[in-house]
Design a protein around this motif. Structure first.
Motif, PDB file in Angstrom:
ATOM      1  N   LYS A   1       8.537   6.358  -8.848  1.00 19.83           N
ATOM      2  CA  LYS A   1       8.961   5.786  -7.590  1.00 19.83           C
ATOM      3  C   LYS A   1       7.775   3.828  -6.899  1.00 19.83           C
ATOM      4  CE  LYS A   1      11.741   9.102  -5.813  1.00 19.83           C
ATOM      5  NZ  LYS A   1      12.211   9.933  -4.598  1.00 19.83           N
ATOM      6  N   ALA A   2       7.251   4.795  -6.879  1.00 18.47           N
ATOM      7  CA  ALA A   2       5.982   3.665  -6.726  1.00 18.47           C
ATOM      8  C   ALA A   2       5.946   1.963  -7.261  1.00 18.47           C
ATOM      9  CB  ALA A   2       4.492   3.722  -6.053  1.00 18.47           C
ATOM     10  N   GLU A   3       5.820   2.324  -8.429  1.00 19.82           N
ATOM     11  CA  GLU A   3       6.450   1.349  -9.110  1.00 19.82           C
ATOM     12  C   GLU A   3       7.134   0.700  -9.342  1.00 19.82           C
ATOM     13  OE1 GLU A   3       4.458   2.975 -13.183  1.00 19.82           O
ATOM     14  OE2 GLU A   3       2.930   2.963 -12.225  1.00 19.82           O
ATOM     15  N   ASN A   4       8.524   1.091  -9.466  1.00 13.66           N
ATOM     16  CA  ASN A   4       9.330   0.366  -9.404  1.00 13.66           C
ATOM     17  C   ASN A   4      10.766  -0.152  -8.375  1.00 13.66           C
ATOM     18  OD1 ASN A   4       9.518   1.327 -12.906  1.00 13.66           O
ATOM     19  ND2 ASN A   4      10.325   3.245 -12.435  1.00 13.66           N
ATOM     20  N   LEU A   5      10.282   0.895  -7.315  1.00 15.19           N
ATOM     21  CA  LEU A   5      10.661   0.331  -5.730  1.00 15.19           C
ATOM     22  C   LEU A   5      10.219  -0.617  -5.157  1.00 15.19           C
ATOM     23  CD1 LEU A   5      11.687   3.901  -4.649  1.00 15.19           C
ATOM     24  CD2 LEU A   5      13.159   2.244  -6.045  1.00 15.19           C
TER      25      LEU A   5
ATOM     26  N   VAL B   1       0.646  -1.423  -0.041  1.00 12.40           N
ATOM     27  CA  VAL B   1      -0.110   0.099   0.274  1.00 12.40           C
ATOM     28  C   VAL B   1       0.577   0.978  -0.241  1.00 12.40           C
ATOM     29  CG1 VAL B   1      -2.152  -1.155   1.150  1.00 12.40           C
ATOM     30  CG2 VAL B   1       0.154   0.153   2.718  1.00 12.40           C
ATOM     31  N   VAL B   2       0.217   2.348  -0.701  1.00  9.44           N
ATOM     32  CA  VAL B   2       0.526   3.848  -0.394  1.00  9.44           C
ATOM     33  C   VAL B   2       0.177   3.964   0.441  1.00  9.44           C
ATOM     34  CG1 VAL B   2       1.036   6.122  -1.850  1.00  9.44           C
ATOM     35  CG2 VAL B   2       1.564   3.551  -2.946  1.00  9.44           C
ATOM     36  N   VAL B   3       1.201   5.297   1.798  1.00  8.53           N
ATOM     37  CA  VAL B   3       0.715   5.886   2.578  1.00  8.53           C
ATOM     38  C   VAL B   3       1.356   6.426   3.278  1.00  8.53           C
ATOM     39  CG1 VAL B   3      -0.399   3.717   3.559  1.00  8.53           C
ATOM     40  CG2 VAL B   3       1.733   3.744   4.035  1.00  8.53           C
ATOM     41  N   GLN B   4       0.976   7.221   3.794  1.00  7.42           N
ATOM     42  CA  GLN B   4       1.600   8.956   4.798  1.00  7.42           C
ATOM     43  C   GLN B   4       1.211   9.349   6.309  1.00  7.42           C
ATOM     44  OE1 GLN B   4       0.201  12.143   2.719  1.00  7.42           O
ATOM     45  NE2 GLN B   4       1.780  13.686   2.927  1.00  7.42           N
TER      46      GLN B   4
ATOM     47  N   LEU C   1      10.528   4.686   1.002  1.00  2.29           N
ATOM     48  CA  LEU C   1      10.641   6.240   0.651  1.00  2.29           C
ATOM     49  C   LEU C   1       9.799   6.051  -0.710  1.00  2.29           C
ATOM     50  CD1 LEU C   1      10.449   8.582   2.892  1.00  2.29           C
ATOM     51  CD2 LEU C   1      12.291   9.155   2.081  1.00  2.29           C
ATOM     52  N   LEU C   2       9.141   7.215  -0.828  1.00  2.08           N
ATOM     53  CA  LEU C   2       8.787   7.129  -2.463  1.00  2.08           C
ATOM     54  C   LEU C   2       8.362   8.955  -1.879  1.00  2.08           C
ATOM     55  CD1 LEU C   2       6.023   5.449  -2.412  1.00  2.08           C
ATOM     56  CD2 LEU C   2       8.126   4.730  -3.354  1.00  2.08           C
TER      57      LEU C   2
END
Length: 423
Positions: free
Chosen positions: A209-213, A111-114, A218-219
């Protein structure tokens, strides 16, 4: 040459002047001082010569708030309506499923979160999936289609003008929401368009970054302290920004030029100057780290932080009054209300706050104290909410949790020694 570099950007603000004003319309002038000692940078905001906010950057201590991460869900707890996500920190971060905006979440899912709260020794960071990316004049909300406007902009004509610009901007990226910040008041359309385009570029880089890392990763990292000050703190009420290091001075001028911020006549370099003794900051910080705070009339406060909330107790102390008990209590509580608003801001106390004012029988006195507290809290950029008195006479309020508290920086003995802070 540096002054010439920023002068051309001073006409980006429209001819209408907007000054920061307090609860009753009084203009409150502010000064910002930024001091570098080695790798540690400390910045203070002064109002009428008094320290009201303190910020710092210490490379030894990683700042998490505002950072955006990609991480796997390592534990899902339906009974707590929560998930724990590995973002690469010592403790897994907490995500309330109330703050989850995507499809049904599952264990192992990335997941992408902050980070919205740093956490502490007992708790890990707190997360949200409602991502926000802030600029100088706008905030974009990539997962929430909306057009919003700061409530602190109260001029109706200006609100309508800015909302019209926001509607135009939303057509450039229909799936991305945006909120216009208070700093946009009085700015021309060109500056807002440039800020929006810059934020869209940042978001595109973040998605790549989210697709590749590989998770955890850390995005997006919250900006440097000097950039944060210019982005979030500098408005028309800031009359002067003093620095003691030329590198920081040049960095701030460059950022201001790139972001249409006029610093002409306001930013000054005092190479190698020690601002702490000059503005008596050590003594002010020491007082803000003590539980007991004396009021001008001889009364005092006791401020105690617990795991769940902060409690403030008001006492008459040495103040005996001159008229009657009711007036003695009224005057002490009014002074206390002013000081409490100041202490919450300087100490950066967040969460629930309970204030035990001295008992007031007169309802008019209660309302007067309540009005004074709200008046002083209006100076605080951090969101506060006052709920009023309970049946037991306790005042309930909240202040949004942001960054670390003042006490947390001076836990480090080396920093206390460096700045001569005695606890």
């Amino acid at each position: 040459m540096a002054d010439l570099a920023v002068r051309s950007f001073c006409n980006k603000r429209r001819s209408t002047a907007y000054a920061y004003r307090g609860f009753k319309g009084t203009v409150i002038a502010k000064k910002i001082i930024i001091q570098a000692k080695g790798e540690l940078i400390i910045a203070g905001v002064l109002e009428e010569g008094r320290l009201v906010e303190l910020y710092w950057h210490d490379p030894k201590r990683q700042r998490l708030e505002g950072n955006i991460y990609k991480g796997p869900v390592v534990d899902l707890l339906p009974g707590m309506n929560a998930a724990f996500v590995d973002i690469g920190t010592r403790k897994n971060a907490y995500l309330s499923l109330k703050d989850w905006s995507g499809p049904e979440i599952s264990e192992g899912q990335e997941v992408v979160v902050q980070v919205v709260n740093e956490g502490n020794g007992q708790k890990g960071p707190r997360l949200t999936s409602q991502i926000t990316v802030p600029g100088r004049y706008l905030v974009i909300t990539p997962f929430l289609e909306q057009v919003g406007l700061s409530k602190k902009i109260d001029d109706e004509a200006e609100r309508n003008r800015l909302l019209a610009i926001a509607q135009k901007l939303s057509l450039l990226a229909p799936t991305i929401g945006l909120i216009i910040r208070t700093a946009a008041e009085g700015m021309d359309e060109e500056a807002l368009v440039a800020d929006f385009q810059s934020l869209l570029i940042q978001w595109q880089r973040l998605k790549e970054k989210a697709e590749n890392l590989t998770a955890p990763a850390l995005l997006y990292q919250e900006c440097l302290l000097t950039e944060m000050i210019l982005r979030d703190l500098v408005d028309d009420s800031v009359t002067e920004i003093d620095l003691n290091q030329s590198n920081l001075y040049e960095e701030m001028l460059c950022w201001a030029k790139d972001n249409h911020l006029c610093l002409q006549g306001r930013i000054k370099l005092f190479e190698g100057c020690d601002f702490f003794p000059l503005y008596n900051l050590c003594q002010q910080i020491e007082k803000a780290l003590a539980p007991k705070v004396w009021l001008p009339n001889g009364g005092y406060l006791i401020i105690e932080k617990t795991e769940a909330l902060t409690v403030v107790d008001v006492n008459t102390g040495r103040y005996k009054g001159a008229q009657n008990l009711s007036e003695t209590v009224r005057r002490t509580n009014i002074e206390a209300a002013e000081e409490i608003a100041y202490q919450l801001r300087l100490r950066n106390i967040g969460g629930m706050v309970i204030i035990d004012f001295i008992d007031m029988i007169d309802e008019d006195h209660r309302q007067e104290v309540l009005t004074k507290l709200k008046e002083k809290l209006a100076r605080d950029k951090v969101k506060t909410e006052v709920f009023g008195f309970t049946a037991l006479g306790l005042l309930e309020m909240t202040r949004k949790k942001t960054r670390e508290s003042l006490a947390s920086i001076f836990v480090d003995k080396d920093i206390r020694k460096e700045y001569h802070i005695d606890l």
